[in-house]
Design an enzyme around this catalytic site. Structure first.
Site, mmCIF file in Angstrom:
data_model
loop_
_atom_site.group_PDB
_atom_site.id
_atom_site.type_symbol
_atom_site.label_atom_id
_atom_site.label_comp_id
_atom_site.label_asym_id
_atom_site.label_seq_id
_atom_site.Cartn_x
_atom_site.Cartn_y
_atom_site.Cartn_z
ATOM 1 N N LYS A 94 -3.708 -11.367 -6.784
ATOM 2 C CA LYS A 94 -5.044 -11.644 -6.218
ATOM 3 C C LYS A 94 -6.101 -10.719 -6.836
ATOM 4 C CE LYS A 94 -5.481 -8.627 -2.244
ATOM 5 N NZ LYS A 94 -5.857 -8.319 -0.916
ATOM 6 N N LYS A 146 0.829 -1.213 0.000
ATOM 7 C CA LYS A 146 0.000 0.000 0.000
ATOM 8 C C LYS A 146 0.855 1.250 0.000
ATOM 9 C CE LYS A 146 -4.460 -1.537 1.585
ATOM 10 N NZ LYS A 146 -5.511 -1.465 2.591
ATOM 11 N N LYS A 178 -10.151 -5.257 -5.043
ATOM 12 C CA LYS A 178 -11.058 -4.122 -5.217
ATOM 13 C C LYS A 178 -10.351 -2.970 -5.914
ATOM 14 C CE LYS A 178 -12.049 -4.517 -0.608
ATOM 15 N NZ LYS A 178 -12.576 -4.361 0.714
HETATM 16 P P1 TYM Z 1 -10.531 -6.698 2.935
HETATM 17 O O1 TYM Z 1 -11.634 -5.712 3.088
HETATM 18 O O2 TYM Z 1 -9.418 -6.344 2.001
HETATM 19 O O3 TYM Z 1 -11.104 -8.082 2.490
HETATM 20 C C1 TYM Z 1 -12.211 -8.682 3.155
HETATM 21 C C2 TYM Z 1 -12.040 -10.178 3.187
HETATM 22 O O4 TYM Z 1 -11.942 -10.694 1.853
HETATM 23 C C3 TYM Z 1 -10.793 -11.532 1.737
HETATM 24 N N1 TYM Z 1 -10.274 -11.408 0.363
HETATM 25 C C4 TYM Z 1 -10.063 -12.435 -0.462
HETATM 26 N N2 TYM Z 1 -10.250 -13.768 -0.309
HETATM 27 C C5 TYM Z 1 -9.969 -14.565 -1.366
HETATM 28 N N3 TYM Z 1 -9.498 -14.107 -2.557
HETATM 29 C C6 TYM Z 1 -9.301 -12.784 -2.756
HETATM 30 N N4 TYM Z 1 -8.865 -12.339 -3.919
HETATM 31 C C7 TYM Z 1 -9.575 -11.872 -1.678
HETATM 32 N N5 TYM Z 1 -9.507 -10.538 -1.535
HETATM 33 C C8 TYM Z 1 -9.931 -10.265 -0.274
HETATM 34 C C9 TYM Z 1 -9.810 -10.984 2.769
HETATM 35 O O5 TYM Z 1 -8.856 -11.942 3.141
HETATM 36 C C10 TYM Z 1 -10.745 -10.630 3.900
HETATM 37 O O6 TYM Z 1 -11.021 -11.755 4.683
HETATM 38 N N6 TYM Z 1 -7.871 -5.854 7.027
HETATM 39 C C11 TYM Z 1 -9.024 -6.550 6.512
HETATM 40 C C12 TYM Z 1 -10.317 -6.172 7.208
HETATM 41 C C13 TYM Z 1 -10.276 -6.335 8.681
HETATM 42 C C14 TYM Z 1 -10.408 -7.561 9.386
HETATM 43 C C15 TYM Z 1 -10.326 -7.223 10.760
HETATM 44 C C16 TYM Z 1 -10.560 -8.884 8.990
HETATM 45 C C17 TYM Z 1 -10.144 -5.334 9.593
HETATM 46 N N7 TYM Z 1 -10.165 -5.880 10.853
HETATM 47 C C18 TYM Z 1 -10.395 -8.196 11.765
HETATM 48 C C19 TYM Z 1 -10.656 -9.851 9.987
HETATM 49 C C20 TYM Z 1 -10.557 -9.518 11.347
HETATM 50 C C21 TYM Z 1 -9.177 -6.207 5.048
HETATM 51 O O7 TYM Z 1 -8.724 -5.176 4.582
HETATM 52 O O8 TYM Z 1 -9.941 -7.080 4.357
#
Ligand code: TYM
Length: 334
Positions: free
Chosen positions: A197, A115, A200
């Site tokens: 991957k 990032k 978004k």
């Molecule tokens: P975020 O918002 O980027 O993604 C949300 C969830 O989606 C999963 N994910 C994927 N899984 C499979 N293939 C992909 N291409 C893919 N892209 C995203 C992520 O692994 C995630 O589970 N930091 C975290 C949000 C967060 C969080 C937490 C998660 C904040 N606090 C506490 C768990 C526990 C995030 O940015 O996820």
């Protein structure tokens, strides 16, 4: 434990448009696990501002995401679905945990490196301490299990280390959480660059299927997916594009990758791609319809937001008070 049940915590950022990766890697597993655990599902809007956001857009996306959690099948009467920013304990615990996290640990986080490279003009302290806020999210509810995609594993490991470090000093304060990674779909790759991957923030919209894409768009993106010149359908790292399509197909149909390979034995990519498209549409169409329906019910969504914020605050405050006492903050006078 809450009422004899183990606790689950997870969250998603309301940044950008959600992708099929978010659904298959996380949201889908949340639904499977929600009966077994006492669940907290947060819309992590505080994490979102580590990257500059337009306020009105963030507010709208946060509400859409919360609505989507419900549309996907999470019952808000049983699961605590809430905005992170409505529970001040997240920020308060994050501050304390910052004092138990080393710069060296945060410097190693690959997401921070990625990032900061992407937003070189805004490498703010929040981006650096992002994983500590994530640790606070999880530890605040004494979560036993955290269902995430593979890309969040490093943050989960850090959370465990922080919890163990704290417990070693102050006794058993935090539950040390385990990650839950689904068998299929834990890392959905870009349809255009299967070594990356699905994300978004991908600049090429053809690489990602967005949860709100209409059926024609989904089909077109699947048909355009980058494959290879081998011409046979195997589940192998040597064919990352095909492997990814098989993963998507399996995760959407509930079949194993081996079953999917068998189904396409002797068939070509021209048959696999539309079948993947159909499988994705059959999962996303009902979700989109339900989202449309729920979005119109403002009073219902508002009541969920209010009630669940109260519930989350109750459990968060319990942990926070315990932690504050342990580190030596003076008791409150009632
Ligand atoms: P975020 O918002 O980027 O993604 C949300 C969830 O989606 C999963 N994910 C994927 N899984 C499979 N293939 C992909 N291409 C893919 N892209 C995203 C992520 O692994 C995630 O589970 N930091 C975290 C949000 C967060 C969080 C937490 C998660 C904040 N606090 C506490 C768990 C526990 C995030 O940015 O996820």
């Amino acid at each position: 434990m809450i009422d004899g049940k183990k606790v689950l915590f997870s969250g998603m950022q309301a940044t950008g448009n959600l992708t099929l990766g978010n659904y298959l890697g996380a949201l889908k597993n949340w639904i499977t696990l929600s009966d077994e655990y006492e669940c907290f599902y947060s819309v992590v809007d505080m994490h979102s501002i580590t990257v500059r956001q337009d306020p009105a857009t963030l507010r709208k996306r946060a509400r859409n995401l919360l609505t989507l959690y419900i549309a996907a099948g999470l019952d808000p009467e049983k699961n605590c679905i809430y905005y992170q920013s409505h529970v001040s304990g997240h920020a308060e615990l994050a501050w304390i945990l910052n004092c138990f996290t080393y710069m060296g640990e945060l410097n190693r986080m690959t997401q921070f490196k990625d990032k900061s490279a992407k937003h070189a003009d805004n490498i703010n302290a929040g981006l650096f301490t992002y994983p500590v806020l994530m640790a606070a999210d999880i530890l605040l509810y004494q979560a036993d299990v955290v269902p995430v995609g593979i890309d969040q594993m490093q943050h989960l490991e850090l959370t465990r280390n922080i919890a163990e470090r704290f417990n070693n000093i102050y006794g058993d304060v935090f539950t040390v959480p385990e990650a839950y990674i689904g068998k299929v779909g834990a890392k959905i790759m870009s349809l255009q660059e299967p070594s990356k991957k699905m994300s978004k923030s991908d600049e090429n919209p053809n690489g990602s299927i967005y949860l709100m894409d209409d059926p024609d768009t989904i089909m077109r993106k699947c048909k355009r997916a980058v494959t290879d010149s081998e011409g046979c359908i195997r589940y192998s790292d040597e064919q990352p594009g095909i492997k990814n399509l098989l993963d998507i197909y399996s995760a959407c149909t509930g079949k194993t990758p081996a079953e999917a390979v068998k189904e396409f034995e002797g068939k070509g990519y021209g048959e696999l791609k539309p079948a993947v498209g159909e499988a994705v549409i059959s999962v996303l169409k009902p979700l989109q319809d339900e989202f449309e329906r729920l979005s119109k019910d403002k009073a219902y969504i508002d009541s969920i937001i209010k009630e669940n914020a109260d519930k989350a605050n109750y459990y968060a405050t319990k942990t926070l008070r315990k932690v504050q006492r342990k580190v030596g903050f003076p008791d409150r006078i009632r």
